[in-house]
Design a protein around this motif. Structure first.
Motif, PDB file in Angstrom:
ATOM      1  N   ALA A 140      -2.397  89.553 -77.951  1.00  0.00           N
ATOM      2  CA  ALA A 140      -1.540  89.130 -79.061  1.00  0.00           C
ATOM      3  C   ALA A 140      -1.655  90.095 -80.236  1.00  0.00           C
ATOM      4  O   ALA A 140      -0.672  90.387 -80.915  1.00  0.00           O
ATOM      5  N   ALA A 141      -2.866  90.601 -80.481  1.00  0.00           N
ATOM      6  CA  ALA A 141      -3.085  91.509 -81.599  1.00  0.00           C
ATOM      7  C   ALA A 141      -2.352  92.828 -81.428  1.00  0.00           C
ATOM      8  O   ALA A 141      -2.125  93.552 -82.400  1.00  0.00           O
ATOM      9  N   LYS A 142      -1.957  93.156 -80.189  1.00  0.00           N
ATOM     10  CA  LYS A 142      -1.255  94.414 -79.928  1.00  0.00           C
ATOM     11  C   LYS A 142       0.260  94.265 -80.006  1.00  0.00           C
ATOM     12  O   LYS A 142       0.988  95.258 -79.939  1.00  0.00           O
ATOM     13  N   LEU A 143       0.742  93.045 -80.133  1.00  0.00           N
ATOM     14  CA  LEU A 143       2.185  92.837 -80.195  1.00  0.00           C
ATOM     15  C   LEU A 143       2.761  93.407 -81.486  1.00  0.00           C
ATOM     16  O   LEU A 143       2.140  93.321 -82.544  1.00  0.00           O
ATOM     17  N   PRO A 144       3.945  93.979 -81.429  1.00  0.00           N
ATOM     18  CA  PRO A 144       4.588  94.498 -82.648  1.00  0.00           C
ATOM     19  C   PRO A 144       4.766  93.395 -83.687  1.00  0.00           C
ATOM     20  O   PRO A 144       5.161  92.273 -83.360  1.00  0.00           O
ATOM     21  N   GLY A 145       4.447  93.704 -84.915  1.00  0.00           N
ATOM     22  CA  GLY A 145       4.661  92.755 -85.996  1.00  0.00           C
ATOM     23  C   GLY A 145       3.520  91.789 -86.237  1.00  0.00           C
ATOM     24  O   GLY A 145       3.565  91.025 -87.210  1.00  0.00           O
ATOM     25  N   VAL A 146       2.506  91.794 -85.408  1.00  0.00           N
ATOM     26  CA  VAL A 146       1.409  90.841 -85.575  1.00  0.00           C
ATOM     27  C   VAL A 146       0.422  91.300 -86.645  1.00  0.00           C
ATOM     28  O   VAL A 146      -0.027  90.508 -87.469  1.00  0.00           O
ATOM     29  N   SER A 190      11.303  82.855 -82.027  1.00  0.00           N
ATOM     30  CA  SER A 190      10.307  83.855 -82.348  1.00  0.00           C
ATOM     31  C   SER A 190      10.921  85.235 -82.484  1.00  0.00           C
ATOM     32  O   SER A 190      11.699  85.680 -81.659  1.00  0.00           O
ATOM     33  N   THR A 191      10.542  85.941 -83.569  1.00  0.00           N
ATOM     34  CA  THR A 191      11.013  87.305 -83.740  1.00  0.00           C
ATOM     35  C   THR A 191      10.337  88.250 -82.758  1.00  0.00           C
ATOM     36  O   THR A 191      10.911  89.248 -82.347  1.00  0.00           O
ATOM     37  N   LEU A 192       9.094  87.915 -82.398  1.00  0.00           N
ATOM     38  CA  LEU A 192       8.376  88.790 -81.472  1.00  0.00           C
ATOM     39  C   LEU A 192       9.051  88.844 -80.114  1.00  0.00           C
ATOM     40  O   LEU A 192       9.078  89.877 -79.457  1.00  0.00           O
ATOM     41  N   ALA A 193       9.597  87.691 -79.678  1.00  0.00           N
ATOM     42  CA  ALA A 193      10.217  87.642 -78.360  1.00  0.00           C
ATOM     43  C   ALA A 193      11.454  88.520 -78.305  1.00  0.00           C
ATOM     44  O   ALA A 193      11.869  88.958 -77.232  1.00  0.00           O
ATOM     45  N   GLY A 194      12.047  88.794 -79.483  1.00  0.00           N
ATOM     46  CA  GLY A 194      13.271  89.576 -79.494  1.00  0.00           C
ATOM     47  C   GLY A 194      13.057  91.061 -79.607  1.00  0.00           C
ATOM     48  O   GLY A 194      14.012  91.834 -79.586  1.00  0.00           O
ATOM     49  N   ILE A 195      11.805  91.486 -79.747  1.00  0.00           N
ATOM     50  CA  ILE A 195      11.518  92.911 -79.853  1.00  0.00           C
ATOM     51  C   ILE A 195      11.457  93.526 -78.462  1.00  0.00           C
ATOM     52  O   ILE A 195      10.622  93.131 -77.648  1.00  0.00           O
ATOM     53  N   PRO A 196      12.342  94.475 -78.143  1.00  0.00           N
ATOM     54  CA  PRO A 196      12.344  95.084 -76.809  1.00  0.00           C
ATOM     55  C   PRO A 196      10.975  95.625 -76.433  1.00  0.00           C
ATOM     56  O   PRO A 196      10.370  96.381 -77.184  1.00  0.00           O
ATOM     57  N   GLY A 197      10.483  95.213 -75.296  1.00  0.00           N
ATOM     58  CA  GLY A 197       9.208  95.714 -74.814  1.00  0.00           C
ATOM     59  C   GLY A 197       8.002  95.046 -75.423  1.00  0.00           C
ATOM     60  O   GLY A 197       6.872  95.289 -75.008  1.00  0.00           O
ATOM     61  N   GLN A 208       2.527  85.156 -77.555  1.00  0.00           N
ATOM     62  CA  GLN A 208       3.447  84.971 -78.669  1.00  0.00           C
ATOM     63  C   GLN A 208       2.896  83.932 -79.641  1.00  0.00           C
ATOM     64  O   GLN A 208       2.903  84.124 -80.859  1.00  0.00           O
ATOM     65  N   TYR A 209       2.401  82.838 -79.105  1.00  0.00           N
ATOM     66  CA  TYR A 209       1.831  81.775 -79.919  1.00  0.00           C
ATOM     67  C   TYR A 209       0.617  82.274 -80.704  1.00  0.00           C
ATOM     68  O   TYR A 209       0.479  82.029 -81.910  1.00  0.00           O
ATOM     69  N   MET A 210      -0.256  83.003 -80.016  1.00  0.00           N
ATOM     70  CA  MET A 210      -1.435  83.560 -80.672  1.00  0.00           C
ATOM     71  C   MET A 210      -1.037  84.542 -81.764  1.00  0.00           C
ATOM     72  O   MET A 210      -1.683  84.634 -82.810  1.00  0.00           O
ATOM     73  N   GLY A 211       0.032  85.286 -81.525  1.00  0.00           N
ATOM     74  CA  GLY A 211       0.500  86.244 -82.520  1.00  0.00           C
ATOM     75  C   GLY A 211       0.851  85.579 -83.831  1.00  0.00           C
ATOM     76  O   GLY A 211       0.523  86.082 -84.922  1.00  0.00           O
ATOM     77  N   HIS A 212       1.514  84.431 -83.761  1.00  0.00           N
ATOM     78  CA  HIS A 212       1.855  83.696 -84.978  1.00  0.00           C
ATOM     79  C   HIS A 212       0.595  83.234 -85.713  1.00  0.00           C
ATOM     80  O   HIS A 212       0.521  83.277 -86.945  1.00  0.00           O
ATOM     81  N   MET A 213      -0.392  82.798 -84.964  1.00  0.00           N
ATOM     82  CA  MET A 213      -1.627  82.347 -85.582  1.00  0.00           C
ATOM     83  C   MET A 213      -2.355  83.513 -86.259  1.00  0.00           C
ATOM     84  O   MET A 213      -2.912  83.361 -87.354  1.00  0.00           O
ATOM     85  N   LEU A 214      -2.351  84.668 -85.627  1.00  0.00           N
ATOM     86  CA  LEU A 214      -3.031  85.824 -86.197  1.00  0.00           C
ATOM     87  C   LEU A 214      -2.349  86.295 -87.481  1.00  0.00           C
ATOM     88  O   LEU A 214      -3.020  86.737 -88.425  1.00  0.00           O
ATOM     89  N   ARG A 215      -1.033  86.209 -87.538  1.00  0.00           N
ATOM     90  CA  ARG A 215      -0.312  86.626 -88.752  1.00  0.00           C
ATOM     91  C   ARG A 215      -0.723  85.779 -89.956  1.00  0.00           C
ATOM     92  O   ARG A 215      -1.062  86.309 -91.010  1.00  0.00           O
ATOM     93  N   ILE A 216      -0.718  84.468 -89.805  1.00  0.00           N
ATOM     94  CA  ILE A 216      -1.043  83.634 -90.960  1.00  0.00           C
ATOM     95  C   ILE A 216      -2.529  83.722 -91.283  1.00  0.00           C
ATOM     96  O   ILE A 216      -2.917  83.661 -92.463  1.00  0.00           O
TER      97      ILE A 216
END
Length: 265
Positions: free
Chosen positions: A21-27, A85-92, A106-114
């Motif tokens: 999740a930490a490697k996802l764009p935008g996280v 989710s905005t992350l789901a819409g990012i290609p790749g 994706q769920y973990m990504g939201h938690m890491l952002r906040i």
């Protein structure tokens, strides 16, 4: 499989999901960019730059401003997770997670952002090393503790408080690496990771995201309700706000809290 092996596997599953999740764009949140944007409407330029260089506490920013900014960040992130989710819409983007189920990452990504936003506004140092794609052990440990607090894990609260005390005592600009990876905090980190692994990933890896826990299943529909994400974010906010680290007056050349500034709020 022995109970010890089962616990180790659960812990491994959770940390793998967190790392993915930490490697996802935008996280990852850039601390300086976030603080400048979040404080722009509330503080002078001098205060903002000191908050970036040291911390909001060192800049003497009133707690009411800190709380207002935190609430705004929570509201923003909650609005994102309760929609598509905005992350789901990012290609790749979600293709990066490999063997970790995309919905969990994706769920973990939201938690890491906040978690990052709340940490930074409540005067924690930068969690991620600049330009380093991989998450280091200390950061991983700290994020595990933050997520543990969000889930109401009592020992995670104690771990976060101890780390905050170390940072405040030394007025440090980085996490206490040794304590989080090999020292006094590490056993707590492992217990929290094991608990979260059992709670979140045991059923998920065996039978799919939808059967894990309700809030993970909610991600499948592209949303997290106000009744799930919001209370978790508020729980972390409340705990961080209670720590001495966030009190105005904690600064590099004055490591003790300045009573006058606190009482004047």
């Amino acid at each position: 499989m022995t109970k010890t092996q089962e616990v180790d596997n659960s812990e491994s599953n959770f940390t793998r999901a967190l790392d993915s999740a930490a490697k996802l764009p935008g996280v990852r949140i850039d601390r300086a960019t976030y603080l400048r944007a979040a404080l722009k409407r509330h503080c002078t330029e001098e205060q903002i730059e000191r908050a970036v260089a040291e911390s909001p506490a060192a800049a003497g920013i009133p707690l009411r401003v800190i709380h207002d900014v935190a609430n705004t960040s929570i509201a923003y992130e909650t609005s994102k997770v309760t929609g598509v989710s905005t992350l789901a819409g990012i290609p790749g983007g979600l293709a990066m997670v490999g063997t970790v189920p995309a919905d969990l990452a994706q769920y973990m990504g939201h938690m890491l952002r906040i978690a990052q936003k709340l940490a930074y506004i409540y005067s924690w140092p930068d969690l991620f090393a600049q330009g380093d794609e991989d998450i280091d052990e200390a950061t991983e440990s700290m994020l595990i503790l933050f997520i543990g607090v969000m889930f109401g894990v009592r020992i995670a609260q104690g771990g976060v408080a101890r780390v905050a005390g170390m940072i405040a005592a030394n007025v440090a600009k980085k996490l206490p690496q040794k304590a989080l990876t090999k020292g006094v905090i590490y056993p707590t980190v492992k217990k929290v990771a094991s608990y979260l692994g059992v709670s979140m990933t045991k059923n998920l890896f065996a039978s799919g995201v939808a059967k894990a826990i309700p809030i993970v299943g909610a991600v499948l529909s592209g949303s997290l309700t106000l009744g799930t994400f919001l209370p978790m974010a508020k729980r972390l906010q409340k705990h961080l706000a209670s720590l001495e680290l966030t009190k105005p007056g904690l600064r590099n050349d004055e490591p003790e809290i300045v009573n006058g500034e606190v009482s004047s709020l």
